[in-house]
Design an enzyme around this catalytic site. Structure first.
Site, PDB file in Angstrom:
ATOM      1  N   PHE A 180     -25.783 -32.352  31.528  1.00 21.36           N
ATOM      2  CA  PHE A 180     -24.881 -33.286  30.854  1.00 21.36           C
ATOM      3  C   PHE A 180     -24.026 -33.967  31.927  1.00 21.36           C
ATOM      4  O   PHE A 180     -23.500 -33.305  32.824  1.00 21.36           O
ATOM      5  CB  PHE A 180     -23.997 -32.555  29.843  1.00 21.36           C
ATOM      6  CG  PHE A 180     -23.184 -33.499  29.013  1.00 21.36           C
ATOM      7  CD1 PHE A 180     -23.792 -34.262  28.023  1.00 21.36           C
ATOM      8  CD2 PHE A 180     -21.836 -33.670  29.234  1.00 21.36           C
ATOM      9  CE1 PHE A 180     -23.056 -35.169  27.260  1.00 21.36           C
ATOM     10  CE2 PHE A 180     -21.086 -34.573  28.473  1.00 21.36           C
ATOM     11  CZ  PHE A 180     -21.706 -35.322  27.488  1.00 21.36           C
ATOM     12  N   ARG A 240     -32.210 -36.555  18.478  1.00 24.73           N
ATOM     13  CA  ARG A 240     -31.850 -35.127  18.463  1.00 24.73           C
ATOM     14  C   ARG A 240     -31.568 -34.673  17.037  1.00 24.73           C
ATOM     15  O   ARG A 240     -30.871 -35.357  16.277  1.00 24.73           O
ATOM     16  CB  ARG A 240     -30.572 -34.883  19.273  1.00 24.73           C
ATOM     17  CG  ARG A 240     -30.637 -35.206  20.721  1.00 24.73           C
ATOM     18  CD  ARG A 240     -29.453 -34.571  21.462  1.00 24.73           C
ATOM     19  NE  ARG A 240     -28.152 -34.986  20.935  1.00 24.73           N
ATOM     20  CZ  ARG A 240     -26.994 -34.579  21.435  1.00 24.73           C
ATOM     21  NH1 ARG A 240     -26.971 -33.719  22.463  1.00 24.73           N
ATOM     22  NH2 ARG A 240     -25.852 -35.005  20.927  1.00 24.73           N
ATOM     23  N   ASP A 253     -22.667 -23.427  31.955  1.00 27.95           N
ATOM     24  CA  ASP A 253     -22.017 -24.211  30.900  1.00 27.95           C
ATOM     25  C   ASP A 253     -22.717 -23.863  29.586  1.00 27.95           C
ATOM     26  O   ASP A 253     -23.931 -24.084  29.437  1.00 27.95           O
ATOM     27  CB  ASP A 253     -22.150 -25.707  31.222  1.00 27.95           C
ATOM     28  CG  ASP A 253     -21.496 -26.597  30.161  1.00 27.95           C
ATOM     29  OD1 ASP A 253     -21.197 -26.102  29.051  1.00 27.95           O
ATOM     30  OD2 ASP A 253     -21.302 -27.795  30.451  1.00 27.95           O
ATOM     31  N   TYR A 255     -16.287 -27.224  19.724  1.00 29.00           N
ATOM     32  CA  TYR A 255     -16.385 -28.195  18.618  1.00 29.00           C
ATOM     33  C   TYR A 255     -17.813 -28.502  18.215  1.00 29.00           C
ATOM     34  O   TYR A 255     -18.026 -29.324  17.330  1.00 29.00           O
ATOM     35  CB  TYR A 255     -15.597 -29.472  18.912  1.00 29.00           C
ATOM     36  CG  TYR A 255     -15.984 -30.271  20.138  1.00 29.00           C
ATOM     37  CD1 TYR A 255     -17.124 -31.055  20.152  1.00 29.00           C
ATOM     38  CD2 TYR A 255     -15.180 -30.278  21.273  1.00 29.00           C
ATOM     39  CE1 TYR A 255     -17.471 -31.808  21.260  1.00 29.00           C
ATOM     40  CE2 TYR A 255     -15.501 -31.017  22.386  1.00 29.00           C
ATOM     41  CZ  TYR A 255     -16.643 -31.786  22.377  1.00 29.00           C
ATOM     42  OH  TYR A 255     -16.977 -32.531  23.484  1.00 29.00           O
ATOM     43  N   LYS A 256     -18.772 -27.863  18.862  1.00 26.94           N
ATOM     44  CA  LYS A 256     -20.169 -28.046  18.465  1.00 26.94           C
ATOM     45  C   LYS A 256     -20.553 -26.919  17.508  1.00 26.94           C
ATOM     46  O   LYS A 256     -20.113 -26.872  16.371  1.00 26.94           O
ATOM     47  CB  LYS A 256     -21.048 -28.095  19.711  1.00 26.94           C
ATOM     48  CG  LYS A 256     -20.720 -29.277  20.632  1.00 26.94           C
ATOM     49  CD  LYS A 256     -21.560 -29.226  21.905  1.00 26.94           C
ATOM     50  CE  LYS A 256     -21.159 -30.324  22.878  1.00 26.94           C
ATOM     51  NZ  LYS A 256     -21.539 -31.673  22.408  1.00 26.94           N
TER      52      LYS A 256
END
Lengths: 416, 416
Positions: free
Chosen positions: B131, B377, B203, B228-229
């Site tokens: 990312f 996705r 990560d 928050y995912k």
């Protein structure tokens, strides 16, 4: 002789008094700690519900665009800008004050290190009495950059003249001191720093929303500040950082996260900073806490910092006059300047049993706070503090001191 | 041949199905984007109201102690710890993923630079396909430390074996790739890094709450991640950082704000780090956003990562099987590994008109997302995704592709 009814008359004549109804203040409390955590704008609850129930719950991922979440740091920054003498696209609301200090200080050191004239400067000048996190962040940066920086701590504003010299890269001061309420002369000190070739970084934690600030006019180079004190943004609400347009092109900070990238969704593997103030951003922001900042700013939009300042000085003058008239026989020492130009929006008194006296005040609903050593702090926030509040707070203080209604043997260490 | 009623039967038999009622999901939406922003736990609204109306509005400054605001980062960290194989006092929830990456990477480089054997190592190994913010943060640190670091980008996991060598200070990888859903072998790669004398930083943005993670057992050195995912903490909710007990004493990071001081309220002018995981903190946290993280964690406490993993694989297997059975004649390329051990909790398909196809899906309430280049996705979150959701999502996809109900000429750039 000032009386309570005299205070009531001043409240009746106060053009700002109606704004108090926009805040949720608990019954039976006189809140004199808005310098630590501002009171809640009533609108904040509905705004949070909107963010949580509608924007998060219903619109989900679409809210990053539809509800403008991604733009919030700069949109709020533009709303905050007029309160501190900044322009559009010079402020973002993001991260914490400590982290923004790190970015601003890093950028200032980077600018100096890459300048022709000042590349060899290795000193950061600040105050020993600065709020600790400011000093710790400076020490953190100093210990990480191998070229070697010294954090030079001065003990009084008068020492600036000798402490800032040809080795100084940055002068970093908090405009209004958290403990004493002393306010620096931003224009004079910024000019002094520049005259010696240093850059000037201001922490506005106790200034934004508390006193008029004119960063561009006063020649500041960088600034950071807090939204959860006088700006009433909510507990721990994200802080702000200001970089004037003239410094933005050269602004570089090592917290180069994707929110400061020129094309954050192009997923490029090489960092390229965006233009403008958003290069002071780093990563994703806490939207619920961030969104509520707007509710505090909406109250400020209904008045001016000049109007607020006039009432702030009237409140602090009144508090000092009443304490002196009614508590003069107690060992209270005013540590906040009497001079208006040097006074923030708080009044601090040292007392040998300051911790215990403040606990006694809080127990009867007069909420100030205490800071080591000995200091009782009383914050005055003209948006919701009345002149009668001042009278009643002093009345409680008189009763506690005159009748020793506090625990003279309590250990101050209890606060740490 | 799989049918919709077959999917309904699986939902009836699914022990996790009742947990769905704890989430507020909008009518008419199949939400397959929990890998980007998790859905809202119903409890989050009441929790936010409590924080805003009672703790902030009524108790004001007293809530730092009374409501435990100051302890929230470590209290939430302890609740999160079991989901990632961490111990008590090894995790704090704080700041953003990017900022926590900065801290962890800085600490790792510091540890190496001050070790006897590895002081000369100057390479950070990561993936080009990581990312972007991870790569940007590494580039940010590398460009700020004068001793000079190289960020070495590899193009496939196979290159790790040659890329990690005696010059490598840190290997920094995202466990599950945001775009492809590829999951690294944490144990094998951590061992490889250690065998070469490097430290291993993971990560967990797309792992925490998505797949079982066992940081201590798998020999990781540092980790960060997102709440928050898959953890459903709310938009932009503070991230987390994990430092195992064995690395805490030597943990040093330059964001040395007052929340990581040994005695934050003693107001000392010299930084002294506190013990334990709180030395990974910096400044004041956004309390409203932070407090809601607990509501997501409370749902996880009612099940186990093993149970969730079994359903996650069943959902992604089903999605792949249905797409292959029903869309086999379209130019869809599965970019997520078929092998369970290498698959996260998402399925990604490349399609030449991926952006437009995803827009058409979203328009009819099937919410996934799109990442450059070409990739659609679909995130599967076993807490609230049903087997019938998978059927219906594929049904919509089939209809869109078979009848070309998407704008074949739309520019993908629109997303940036």
């Amino acid at each position: 002789m000032i009386t309570r009814s005299h205070c009531q008359e001043r409240d009746t004549a106060d053009a700002l008094a109606p704004l108090r109804t926009q805040f949720a203040l608990p019954e039976g409390v006189i809140y004199l700690d808005g310098n630590s955590l501002g009171a809640r704008p009533k609108a904040a609850l509905a705004r949070a519900q909107q963010v949580i129930a509608d924007e998060w719950g219903n619109d989900l991922i679409r809210s990053w665009n539809k509800a403008g979440w991604f733009d919030l740091p700069s949109r709020l920054g533009d709303r905050l800008a007029p309160l501190i003498g900044a322009l559009n696209n010079e402020v973002v609301v993001t991260d914490s004050t400590s982290i923004n200090l790190f970015k601003a200080l890093a950028a200032a050191l980077h600018r100096q290190a890459h300048s022709e004239k000042n590349a060899g400067r290795r000193v950061i000048v600040t105050e020993r009495a600065n709020f600790p996190t400011d000093v710790y962040i400076a020490q953190g940066i100093a210990s990480w950059l191998e070229r070697g920086y010294e954090v030079r701590l001065i003990d009084s504003p008068e020492q600036l003249d000798t402490a800032v010299d040809e080795s100084t890269a940055v002068v970093m001061l908090t405009h209004v001191n958290y403990r004493t309420g002393y306010m620096h002369d931003m224009r004079r000190i910024s000019a002094l720093a520049h005259a010696r070739g240093a850059l000037m970084l201001w922490d506005l934690a106790h200034s934004a929303g508390a006193v008029p600030v004119d960063l561009n006019a006063d020649g500041a180079d960088y600034a950071v500040g807090c939204t959860y004190k006088y700006l009433n943004g909510g507990p721990g609400a994200p802080a702000f950082i200001w970089v004037p347009e003239r410094h933005q092109v050269e602004f570089r900070q090592p917290l180069s996260g994707w929110w400061s990238h020129a094309t954050p969704f192009a997923m490029q593997p090489l960092f390229e900073p965006t233009g403008g103030i958003r290069r002071a951003l780093c990563g994703t922001q806490p939207i619920a806490s961030l969104a509520m900042v707007e509710c505090g700013l909406e109250v400020f939009a209904q008045t001016s910092m000049q109007t607020l300042r006039a009432k702030s000085l009237a409140l602090t003058d009144l508090f000092i006059a009443l304490v002196e008239a009614r508590c003069g026989h107690h060992p209270l020492e005013l540590v906040t300047p009497r001079e208006h130009a040097r006074r923030g929006s708080q009044v601090s008194y040292a007392h040998p049993q300051g911790y215990s006296v403040m606990q006694a005040l809080i127990a009867r609903g007069v909420i100030g706070d205490y800071r080591e050593p000995h200091v009782m702090r009383f914050g005055f926030t003209p948006l919701y503090t009345s002149f009668v509040d001042v009278w009643d707070a002093v009345d409680a203080l008189v009763d506690i001191l005159d009748h020793e209604k506090y625990d003279a043997d309590a250990l101050r260490d209890a606060v740490t």
